[in-house]
Design a protein around this motif. Structure first.
Motif, PDB file in Angstrom:
ATOM      1  N   LEU A 162       0.811  10.884  -0.033  1.00 32.65           N
ATOM      2  CA  LEU A 162       0.732   9.589  -0.705  1.00 32.65           C
ATOM      3  C   LEU A 162       2.133   9.222  -1.170  1.00 32.65           C
ATOM      4  O   LEU A 162       2.849  10.063  -1.712  1.00 32.65           O
ATOM      5  CB  LEU A 162      -0.206   9.652  -1.908  1.00 32.65           C
ATOM      6  N   THR A 163       2.507   7.978  -0.963  1.00 34.26           N
ATOM      7  CA  THR A 163       3.808   7.498  -1.435  1.00 34.26           C
ATOM      8  C   THR A 163       3.573   6.367  -2.424  1.00 34.26           C
ATOM      9  O   THR A 163       2.919   5.364  -2.106  1.00 34.26           O
ATOM     10  CB  THR A 163       4.670   6.986  -0.270  1.00 34.26           C
ATOM     11  N   GLY A 164       4.082   6.548  -3.632  1.00 31.39           N
ATOM     12  CA  GLY A 164       3.981   5.512  -4.653  1.00 31.39           C
ATOM     13  C   GLY A 164       5.351   4.981  -5.006  1.00 31.39           C
ATOM     14  O   GLY A 164       6.310   5.756  -5.144  1.00 31.39           O
ATOM     15  N   MET A 165       5.446   3.664  -5.127  1.00 28.08           N
ATOM     16  CA  MET A 165       6.725   3.034  -5.466  1.00 28.08           C
ATOM     17  C   MET A 165       6.517   1.936  -6.496  1.00 28.08           C
ATOM     18  O   MET A 165       5.496   1.235  -6.474  1.00 28.08           O
ATOM     19  CB  MET A 165       7.376   2.413  -4.235  1.00 28.08           C
ATOM     20  N   ALA A 166       7.502   1.819  -7.372  1.00 24.28           N
ATOM     21  CA  ALA A 166       7.562   0.697  -8.308  1.00 24.28           C
ATOM     22  C   ALA A 166       8.890  -0.009  -8.087  1.00 24.28           C
ATOM     23  O   ALA A 166       9.931   0.638  -7.928  1.00 24.28           O
ATOM     24  CB  ALA A 166       7.449   1.185  -9.749  1.00 24.28           C
ATOM     25  N   GLY A 167       8.861  -1.322  -8.049  1.00 26.32           N
ATOM     26  CA  GLY A 167      10.086  -2.084  -7.802  1.00 26.32           C
ATOM     27  C   GLY A 167      10.001  -3.470  -8.390  1.00 26.32           C
ATOM     28  O   GLY A 167       8.929  -3.963  -8.749  1.00 26.32           O
ATOM     29  N   ARG A 168      11.153  -4.112  -8.474  1.00 30.01           N
ATOM     30  CA  ARG A 168      11.225  -5.477  -9.000  1.00 30.01           C
ATOM     31  C   ARG A 168      12.280  -6.243  -8.225  1.00 30.01           C
ATOM     32  O   ARG A 168      13.235  -5.656  -7.701  1.00 30.01           O
ATOM     33  CB  ARG A 168      11.566  -5.464 -10.495  1.00 30.01           C
ATOM     34  N   LYS A 169      12.107  -7.543  -8.135  1.00 30.74           N
ATOM     35  CA  LYS A 169      13.049  -8.378  -7.400  1.00 30.74           C
ATOM     36  C   LYS A 169      14.083  -8.952  -8.358  1.00 30.74           C
ATOM     37  O   LYS A 169      13.761  -9.375  -9.471  1.00 30.74           O
ATOM     38  CB  LYS A 169      12.308  -9.498  -6.679  1.00 30.74           C
ATOM     39  N   ASN A 170      15.339  -8.954  -7.896  1.00 35.72           N
ATOM     40  CA  ASN A 170      16.403  -9.516  -8.724  1.00 35.72           C
ATOM     41  C   ASN A 170      16.484 -11.025  -8.517  1.00 35.72           C
ATOM     42  O   ASN A 170      15.649 -11.624  -7.828  1.00 35.72           O
ATOM     43  CB  ASN A 170      17.740  -8.831  -8.429  1.00 35.72           C
ATOM     44  N   ALA A 171      17.493 -11.636  -9.115  1.00 32.91           N
ATOM     45  CA  ALA A 171      17.610 -13.097  -9.075  1.00 32.91           C
ATOM     46  C   ALA A 171      17.740 -13.631  -7.657  1.00 32.91           C
ATOM     47  O   ALA A 171      17.294 -14.750  -7.357  1.00 32.91           O
ATOM     48  CB  ALA A 171      18.802 -13.541  -9.921  1.00 32.91           C
ATOM     49  N   SER A 172      18.321 -12.850  -6.760  1.00 34.47           N
ATOM     50  CA  SER A 172      18.500 -13.299  -5.377  1.00 34.47           C
ATOM     51  C   SER A 172      17.289 -13.003  -4.492  1.00 34.47           C
ATOM     52  O   SER A 172      17.291 -13.344  -3.313  1.00 34.47           O
ATOM     53  CB  SER A 172      19.746 -12.646  -4.773  1.00 34.47           C
ATOM     54  N   GLY A 173      16.289 -12.343  -5.063  1.00 30.53           N
ATOM     55  CA  GLY A 173      15.090 -12.024  -4.294  1.00 30.53           C
ATOM     56  C   GLY A 173      15.108 -10.673  -3.643  1.00 30.53           C
ATOM     57  O   GLY A 173      14.130 -10.273  -3.002  1.00 30.53           O
ATOM     58  N   ALA A 174      16.204  -9.918  -3.776  1.00 27.41           N
ATOM     59  CA  ALA A 174      16.288  -8.576  -3.193  1.00 27.41           C
ATOM     60  C   ALA A 174      15.526  -7.586  -4.066  1.00 27.41           C
ATOM     61  O   ALA A 174      15.500  -7.700  -5.293  1.00 27.41           O
ATOM     62  CB  ALA A 174      17.739  -8.148  -3.043  1.00 27.41           C
ATOM     63  N   LEU A 175      14.938  -6.593  -3.432  1.00 29.88           N
ATOM     64  CA  LEU A 175      14.115  -5.613  -4.133  1.00 29.88           C
ATOM     65  C   LEU A 175      14.968  -4.479  -4.685  1.00 29.88           C
ATOM     66  O   LEU A 175      15.823  -3.928  -3.983  1.00 29.88           O
ATOM     67  CB  LEU A 175      13.058  -5.045  -3.178  1.00 29.88           C
ATOM     68  N   VAL A 211      14.330  -0.754  -6.260  1.00 33.18           N
ATOM     69  CA  VAL A 211      13.314   0.280  -6.446  1.00 33.18           C
ATOM     70  C   VAL A 211      13.522   0.930  -7.808  1.00 33.18           C
ATOM     71  O   VAL A 211      14.581   1.477  -8.094  1.00 33.18           O
ATOM     72  CB  VAL A 211      13.372   1.336  -5.324  1.00 33.18           C
ATOM     73  N   VAL A 212      12.501   0.854  -8.647  1.00 33.34           N
ATOM     74  CA  VAL A 212      12.554   1.418  -9.994  1.00 33.34           C
ATOM     75  C   VAL A 212      12.155   2.888  -9.979  1.00 33.34           C
ATOM     76  O   VAL A 212      12.743   3.714 -10.683  1.00 33.34           O
ATOM     77  CB  VAL A 212      11.626   0.617 -10.932  1.00 33.34           C
ATOM     78  N   ALA A 213      11.146   3.229  -9.175  1.00 29.60           N
ATOM     79  CA  ALA A 213      10.654   4.608  -9.125  1.00 29.60           C
ATOM     80  C   ALA A 213      10.015   4.854  -7.771  1.00 29.60           C
ATOM     81  O   ALA A 213       9.430   3.943  -7.166  1.00 29.60           O
ATOM     82  CB  ALA A 213       9.646   4.857 -10.242  1.00 29.60           C
ATOM     83  N   CYS A 214      10.121   6.094  -7.315  1.00 31.37           N
ATOM     84  CA  CYS A 214       9.489   6.498  -6.059  1.00 31.37           C
ATOM     85  C   CYS A 214       9.007   7.939  -6.199  1.00 31.37           C
ATOM     86  O   CYS A 214       9.777   8.816  -6.594  1.00 31.37           O
ATOM     87  CB  CYS A 214      10.465   6.375  -4.893  1.00 31.37           C
ATOM     88  N   GLU A 215       7.747   8.167  -5.907  1.00 39.05           N
ATOM     89  CA  GLU A 215       7.168   9.503  -6.001  1.00 39.05           C
ATOM     90  C   GLU A 215       6.242   9.732  -4.807  1.00 39.05           C
ATOM     91  O   GLU A 215       5.671   8.785  -4.253  1.00 39.05           O
ATOM     92  CB  GLU A 215       6.367   9.670  -7.295  1.00 39.05           C
ATOM     93  N   THR A 216       6.101  10.993  -4.421  1.00 44.43           N
ATOM     94  CA  THR A 216       5.192  11.351  -3.335  1.00 44.43           C
ATOM     95  C   THR A 216       4.261  12.454  -3.809  1.00 44.43           C
ATOM     96  O   THR A 216       4.571  13.199  -4.750  1.00 44.43           O
ATOM     97  CB  THR A 216       5.952  11.833  -2.086  1.00 44.43           C
ATOM     98  N   GLU A 217       3.130  12.545  -3.150  1.00 44.53           N
ATOM     99  CA  GLU A 217       2.127  13.564  -3.471  1.00 44.53           C
ATOM    100  C   GLU A 217       1.531  14.050  -2.165  1.00 44.53           C
ATOM    101  O   GLU A 217       0.970  13.264  -1.391  1.00 44.53           O
ATOM    102  CB  GLU A 217       1.035  12.956  -4.369  1.00 44.53           C
ATOM    103  N   ASP A 218       1.678  15.328  -1.900  1.00 43.62           N
ATOM    104  CA  ASP A 218       1.091  15.895  -0.688  1.00 43.62           C
ATOM    105  C   ASP A 218      -0.432  15.884  -0.790  1.00 43.62           C
ATOM    106  O   ASP A 218      -0.993  16.155  -1.857  1.00 43.62           O
ATOM    107  CB  ASP A 218       1.588  17.329  -0.478  1.00 43.62           C
ATOM    108  N   VAL A 219      -1.077  15.584   0.315  1.00 43.87           N
ATOM    109  CA  VAL A 219      -2.539  15.576   0.349  1.00 43.87           C
ATOM    110  C   VAL A 219      -3.002  16.576   1.399  1.00 43.87           C
ATOM    111  O   VAL A 219      -2.516  16.585   2.520  1.00 43.87           O
ATOM    112  CB  VAL A 219      -3.102  14.173   0.647  1.00 43.87           C
ATOM    113  N   ALA A 220      -3.948  17.406   0.998  1.00 48.91           N
ATOM    114  CA  ALA A 220      -4.457  18.415   1.918  1.00 48.91           C
ATOM    115  C   ALA A 220      -5.748  17.954   2.578  1.00 48.91           C
ATOM    116  O   ALA A 220      -5.855  17.901   3.804  1.00 48.91           O
ATOM    117  CB  ALA A 220      -4.682  19.734   1.162  1.00 48.91           C
ATOM    118  N   ILE A 221      -6.725  17.584   1.755  1.00 48.41           N
ATOM    119  CA  ILE A 221      -8.034  17.202   2.303  1.00 48.41           C
ATOM    120  C   ILE A 221      -8.467  15.812   1.850  1.00 48.41           C
ATOM    121  O   ILE A 221      -9.510  15.334   2.262  1.00 48.41           O
ATOM    122  CB  ILE A 221      -9.106  18.226   1.900  1.00 48.41           C
ATOM    123  N   GLY A 222      -7.672  15.178   1.001  1.00 48.36           N
ATOM    124  CA  GLY A 222      -8.108  13.894   0.442  1.00 48.36           C
ATOM    125  C   GLY A 222      -8.115  12.763   1.445  1.00 48.36           C
ATOM    126  O   GLY A 222      -8.980  11.885   1.404  1.00 48.36           O
TER     127      GLY A 222
END
Length: 473
Positions: free
Chosen positions: A18-31, A33-44
């Protein structure tokens, strides 16, 4: 670390992680990235679909908590979720309207066509999204039919559908079990195409292939619109499982694939590499040619399935902009060369278009993260951060003692026995026993007797009173 007041949060449900990301756009519209985390999944997750609801919910909660910490402690109120698992595909659905005598097409006419399309429910499938349609006016293809006089108009929709359990299990796991609000369920291949393909590529004709661990998604564009979409239940994890036939565990097979795997095998290569076998045995040497014969065979199988699906479309031979590939499995050596040789089209790797990602976040622009980035770049996405409570004025914090309306009510309600009315029919002996007996001198009749009968009753009561007084004396 400063806390952020607003940002967008997206979760990509991958088969291997699983990849989770948090981000926000600046005044010019470019993204950014505030945070990025991953979680390995075995059977989910299996083939991009939620399989174990409880396991997935636990992983999602852990992922969201770590994103909140990286976002400066700001809470996450809701998330966008990308969907692109097995069974997702496009189907054609047309809605037509006969206007009778020739008349201009209006916005109301198009609204009626769209409303009828939204009411359509295909058998054994759930409509996940509706792609903006193309229009035919009296049989002629028209980009914008509003204002065009005609007798008949037809809207040709592409519906993105999947099995009903696909969306249901996402809601059960994230919204119900993990108690995290879902801001929207987004078709990942569509979001991906919007940020990696140019308008010219969509117009000339282009194939977008996302090689994942469990599935491979295929999107075909021509004339500026989506022509075909499907998800093939084959991915890079199959190569890993095939390599376990060399008597190595799956974790070691994954390492061997990443380190030495090649989609084009050199059968004359006698080079050997050392691999870790089972824990009870010592490391062993395996020839690279033996490894890559397995890798190449499975890679060709996946590409043959892509080619077969592509051949089923009407536009397969008129795609002038070639092939764009991405996904974790696209990192396999020479996969682009193998694909170019099979499809006989130019192949390039996907990256976000210039200007969509700011320079400080450019290192996130990788095949593994690109789907999550595309979800953050949704137009008109909602703020996913928990909104802070409005400040409380000092006058509202303490109530004035002089104002009885603001003073807390400290009076306690009387016990139920004191507030309940006595029964209408109550035993007079119980009433008499519960009250102290009055002496005859203290007894005062409340009603003065009147008339002859009244005088007789008074005399009788006096005699009886004296009689009881003598007995008690």
């Amino acid at each position: 670390m400063a806390a952020y007041a607003d940002f967008i949060v997206a979760i990509d449900l991958g088969t291997s992680r699983l990849t989770g990301m948090a981000g926000r756009k600046n005044a010019s519209g470019a993204l950014t990235v505030v945070a990025c985390e991953t979680e390995d999944v075995a059977i989910g997750i299996r083939r991009g679909c939620v399989f174990n609801i409880e396991e997935t919910a636990t992983k999602i909660k852990s992922l969201v908590r770590r994103l909140e910490l990286k976002a400066g402690g700001t809470g996450i109120a809701k998330v966008y979720v990308g969907i692109g698992g097995q069974s997702v595909c496009s189907i054609d659905h047309s809605v037509a309207k006969d206007l009778g005598e020739e008349q201009e097409v209006t916005e109301e006419t198009l609204d009626m066509l769209h409303e009828e399309c939204r009411a359509y429910q295909p058998e054994l499938s759930d409509v996940l999204d509706i792609v903006p349609p193309s229009y035919r006016v009296d049989g002629k293809l028209v980009t914008n039919p509003v204002g065009v006089p005609c007798k008949r108009i037809e809207a040709c929709f592409k519906l993105i559908v999947g099995r009903p359990s696909l969306r249901k299990h996402i809601i059960n796991s994230i919204s119900d079990r993990a108690q995290i609000k879902i801001a929207g369920i987004i078709i990942s291949p569509l979001a991906l195409a919007d940020v990696v393909l140019t308008d010219n590529e969509k117009e000339l004709g282009c194939i977008l292939v996302d090689f994942g661990a469990g599935v491979t998604s295929l999107s075909v564009y021509k004339g500026g619109t989506l022509q075909y979409l499907c998800v093939i239940p084959l991915g890079g994890r199959l190569i890993t499982k095939d390599l376990t036939a060399l008597n190595i565990i799956e974790a070691e097979a994954e390492r061997v694939k990443i380190t030495y795997g090649n989609a084009v095998a050199d059968r004359e290569d006698e080079t050997t590499v050392q691999v870790n076998a089972a824990e009870s045995t010592s490391p062993c040497d395996i020839r690279l040619s033996e490894i890559n014969n397995i890798v190449e065979a499975r890679a060709k199988e996946i590409l043959e399935n892509v080619f077969a699906r592509l051949e089923s479309t009407e536009v397969a031979k008129s795609l002038g902009a070639g092939v764009v590939i991405t996904g974790g499995a696209s990192n396999l050596r020479n996969i682009a060369e193998l694909m170019q040789k099979r499809l006989k089209k130019e192949v390039r790797y996907a990256f976000l278009r210039k200007g969509l990602l700011d320079n400080d976040s450019i290192h996130y622009n990788t095949p593994e993260n690109i789907v999550a980035l595309s979800l953050l770049l949704l137009p008109d996405a909602e703020n996913c951060a928990v909104r802070p409570a409005p400040p409380v004025a000092p006058s509202q914090l303490t109530a004035s003692p002089a104002d009885p309306a603001k003073e807390p009510d400290t009076a306690q309600a009387p016990p139920a026995s004191a507030t309940q009315a006595s029964p209408v029919s109550k035993d007079p002996q119980e009433t008499q026993a519960s009250q102290p007996k009055a002496s005859p001198q203290e007894e005062k009749p409340q009603d003065k007797p009147k008339g002859k009968n009244g005088r007789i009753k008074k005399t009788f009561m006096n005699i009886m009173g004296n009689l009881f007084a003598d007995e008690t004396a």
